[in-house]
Design a protein around this motif. Sequence first.
Motif, PDB file in Angstrom:
ATOM      1  N   ALA A  24    -106.381  62.735  -1.810  1.00  0.00           N
ATOM      2  CA  ALA A  24    -105.078  63.705  -1.883  1.00  0.00           C
ATOM      3  C   ALA A  24    -105.501  65.152  -2.130  1.00  0.00           C
ATOM      4  CB  ALA A  24    -104.078  63.218  -2.691  1.00  0.00           C
ATOM      5  N   GLU A  25    -104.831  65.938  -1.034  1.00  0.00           N
ATOM      6  CA  GLU A  25    -105.248  67.464  -1.248  1.00  0.00           C
ATOM      7  C   GLU A  25    -103.896  68.140  -1.896  1.00  0.00           C
ATOM      8  OE1 GLU A  25    -106.172  69.119   2.435  1.00  0.00           O
ATOM      9  OE2 GLU A  25    -108.156  68.224   2.704  1.00  0.00           O
ATOM     10  N   LYS A  26    -103.005  67.225  -2.119  1.00  0.00           N
ATOM     11  CA  LYS A  26    -101.872  67.725  -2.571  1.00  0.00           C
ATOM     12  C   LYS A  26    -101.049  66.948  -3.582  1.00  0.00           C
ATOM     13  CE  LYS A  26    -100.586  71.074   0.959  1.00  0.00           C
ATOM     14  NZ  LYS A  26     -99.640  71.666   2.201  1.00  0.00           N
ATOM     15  N   TYR A  27    -100.224  67.304  -4.481  1.00  0.00           N
ATOM     16  CA  TYR A  27     -99.353  66.336  -5.270  1.00  0.00           C
ATOM     17  C   TYR A  27     -98.090  67.154  -5.478  1.00  0.00           C
ATOM     18  CZ  TYR A  27     -99.811  69.312  -9.504  1.00  0.00           C
ATOM     19  OH  TYR A  27     -99.943  70.343 -10.482  1.00  0.00           O
ATOM     20  N   THR A  28     -97.153  66.241  -6.215  1.00  0.00           N
ATOM     21  CA  THR A  28     -95.988  66.811  -6.452  1.00  0.00           C
ATOM     22  C   THR A  28     -95.747  67.065  -7.968  1.00  0.00           C
ATOM     23  OG1 THR A  28     -95.208  64.565  -6.687  1.00  0.00           O
ATOM     24  CG2 THR A  28     -94.870  65.761  -4.580  1.00  0.00           C
ATOM     25  N   PRO A  29     -95.895  68.421  -8.422  1.00  0.00           N
ATOM     26  CA  PRO A  29     -95.406  68.692  -9.513  1.00  0.00           C
ATOM     27  C   PRO A  29     -94.319  68.404 -10.222  1.00  0.00           C
ATOM     28  CG  PRO A  29     -96.201  70.581  -8.550  1.00  0.00           C
ATOM     29  CD  PRO A  29     -96.056  69.620  -7.368  1.00  0.00           C
ATOM     30  N   VAL A  30     -93.940  67.931 -11.625  1.00  0.00           N
ATOM     31  CA  VAL A  30     -92.759  67.683 -12.217  1.00  0.00           C
ATOM     32  C   VAL A  30     -92.101  68.323 -13.123  1.00  0.00           C
ATOM     33  CG1 VAL A  30     -93.225  65.323 -11.290  1.00  0.00           C
ATOM     34  CG2 VAL A  30     -94.123  66.009 -13.675  1.00  0.00           C
ATOM     35  N   HIS A  71     -97.998  61.030 -12.036  1.00  0.00           N
ATOM     36  CA  HIS A  71     -97.690  62.101 -11.056  1.00  0.00           C
ATOM     37  C   HIS A  71     -97.893  61.456  -9.764  1.00  0.00           C
ATOM     38  CE1 HIS A  71     -98.565  64.395 -14.402  1.00  0.00           C
ATOM     39  NE2 HIS A  71     -97.902  65.400 -13.884  1.00  0.00           N
ATOM     40  N   ASN A  72     -97.177  62.008  -8.582  1.00  0.00           N
ATOM     41  CA  ASN A  72     -97.427  61.349  -7.249  1.00  0.00           C
ATOM     42  C   ASN A  72     -98.263  62.396  -6.579  1.00  0.00           C
ATOM     43  OD1 ASN A  72     -96.041  60.068  -4.639  1.00  0.00           O
ATOM     44  ND2 ASN A  72     -95.851  62.288  -4.394  1.00  0.00           N
ATOM     45  N   PHE A  73     -99.162  61.676  -5.944  1.00  0.00           N
ATOM     46  CA  PHE A  73    -100.135  62.445  -4.943  1.00  0.00           C
ATOM     47  C   PHE A  73     -99.856  62.043  -3.776  1.00  0.00           C
ATOM     48  CE2 PHE A  73    -102.113  62.092  -9.071  1.00  0.00           C
ATOM     49  CZ  PHE A  73    -103.137  63.014  -9.162  1.00  0.00           C
ATOM     50  N   GLN A 129     -98.262  56.947  -6.985  1.00  0.00           N
ATOM     51  CA  GLN A 129     -98.202  57.357  -8.366  1.00  0.00           C
ATOM     52  C   GLN A 129     -99.291  57.040  -9.170  1.00  0.00           C
ATOM     53  OE1 GLN A 129     -95.315  59.032  -9.001  1.00  0.00           O
ATOM     54  NE2 GLN A 129     -95.236  59.201 -11.297  1.00  0.00           N
ATOM     55  N   PHE A 130     -99.995  57.825  -9.724  1.00  0.00           N
ATOM     56  CA  PHE A 130    -101.038  57.477 -10.542  1.00  0.00           C
ATOM     57  C   PHE A 130    -100.544  57.754 -12.057  1.00  0.00           C
ATOM     58  CE2 PHE A 130    -105.224  59.177 -12.364  1.00  0.00           C
ATOM     59  CZ  PHE A 130    -105.736  57.962 -12.804  1.00  0.00           C
ATOM     60  N   PHE A 170     -92.025  59.136  -2.274  1.00  0.00           N
ATOM     61  CA  PHE A 170     -92.211  60.306  -3.353  1.00  0.00           C
ATOM     62  C   PHE A 170     -90.970  60.003  -4.102  1.00  0.00           C
ATOM     63  CE2 PHE A 170     -94.185  63.678  -0.293  1.00  0.00           C
ATOM     64  CZ  PHE A 170     -95.547  62.666  -0.162  1.00  0.00           C
ATOM     65  N   PRO A 171     -91.187  60.318  -5.645  1.00  0.00           N
ATOM     66  CA  PRO A 171     -89.831  59.993  -6.469  1.00  0.00           C
ATOM     67  C   PRO A 171     -88.780  61.117  -6.230  1.00  0.00           C
ATOM     68  CG  PRO A 171     -92.084  60.404  -7.636  1.00  0.00           C
ATOM     69  CD  PRO A 171     -92.295  60.511  -6.322  1.00  0.00           C
ATOM     70  N   ASP A 172     -87.582  60.693  -6.176  1.00  0.00           N
ATOM     71  CA  ASP A 172     -86.479  61.551  -6.035  1.00  0.00           C
ATOM     72  C   ASP A 172     -86.507  62.172  -4.452  1.00  0.00           C
ATOM     73  OD1 ASP A 172     -84.066  62.497  -6.961  1.00  0.00           O
ATOM     74  OD2 ASP A 172     -84.824  64.656  -7.148  1.00  0.00           O
ATOM     75  N   SER A 173     -87.049  61.138  -3.597  1.00  0.00           N
ATOM     76  CA  SER A 173     -86.954  61.731  -2.293  1.00  0.00           C
ATOM     77  C   SER A 173     -85.477  61.693  -1.633  1.00  0.00           C
ATOM     78  CB  SER A 173     -87.920  60.546  -1.301  1.00  0.00           C
ATOM     79  OG  SER A 173     -89.155  60.863  -1.511  1.00  0.00           O
TER      80      SER A 173
END
Length: 361
Positions: free
Chosen positions: A213-219, A261-263, A297-298, A329-332
């Motif tokens: 994964a080159e990106k993740y979703t900050p929380v 976190h979601n990757f 989600q790792f 993704f969470p909260d999609s």
Amino acid sequence: MPTKEKTEETTTTAGISAANWGEVNGKKVQLFTLTNDAGSEVKITNYGGIVTKWNFPDKNGKVSSIVLGFDSLKTYLAGHPFFGAIAGRYANRIAKGQFTIDGETYTLVKNNGENHLHGGTKGFDKQVWTAKAVDGDEPSLELSYLSVDGEEGYPGNLNVKVVYTLTADNELKIDYTATTDKATVLNLTNHSYFNLTGTPANTILDHAVRIKAEKYTPVDAGLIPTGELAPVAGTPFDFGPPMKIGSRIADTGGDPYGYDHNFVIDGEPGKLRPGAIATDSISGRRLDMATTQPGVQFYTGNFLNGNVKSDDGIPYSRNTGFCLETQHFPDSPNKPDFPSALLKPGETYHETTVYKISLME
């Protein structure tokens, strides 16, 4: 919750045996054992679709389970942190327990602070699914469940089917399908906690992990994505080259700190593609994950506190397991720029995830 517990062998088909495991609210609970000729034995119950064991030999030939779990239905009913279960209707978090479809707002239970988590107080992880063996060359177990309109606040009568298949290559393949009679949101995953050493006496901090994964979703502080797709490069979330889980875990922030976190998995969602690899030098085991899902989600067991113990009396403490929860993704439902988790009548939800266990070369 009224329960009755009794274990006895009932049926055996090619590669699958079934044992009575008790009752929940008058519904029969069984424990199924899937085996192959390559060294794998996977135990799955129709209560919550839980993977209770995945036994596989280490580099020295010692057989132990690579997932956290229990031998008793009673222990699961006493409460556990989603060990091995099917999470739904919506795995992970929905902010403030609300979402809107076609101008109508639906309100869900808030069971994780001010947010909704893993389907609510009685999600798919706490349901008794209908189970049957699937005819084929490899042992397959089909679990089905009807989630009725309004269950846990979700709209639509949702027919869900999950098929677990143990392949000759020591893969546990999970196929998810679902249909609905009313527009709803859906996000299904398996919530297994892995520990490749085979015992919670060891943490997973020395496991080496690669996430493609080159990106993740900050929380935010409530673990709700901010909406940003951020590059992992130069951050503790860069697992492009394999990294030990514990090497930068203290730099992740949060209370408690750790990975939850979601990757954003590289490649095209909807196509089965490699997502992650984990290895453990103690046991010599390797776990590969591939999925059609857009994210994973790792999670590194940051909230495990030792209150729950293994069958051997070993506490399931912080960082004694990690999860690779493939997902939307969470909260999609509240993030229009994220891949849509909306399912409409006439559509079929279909996702596949494959976990493969092997020995390191």
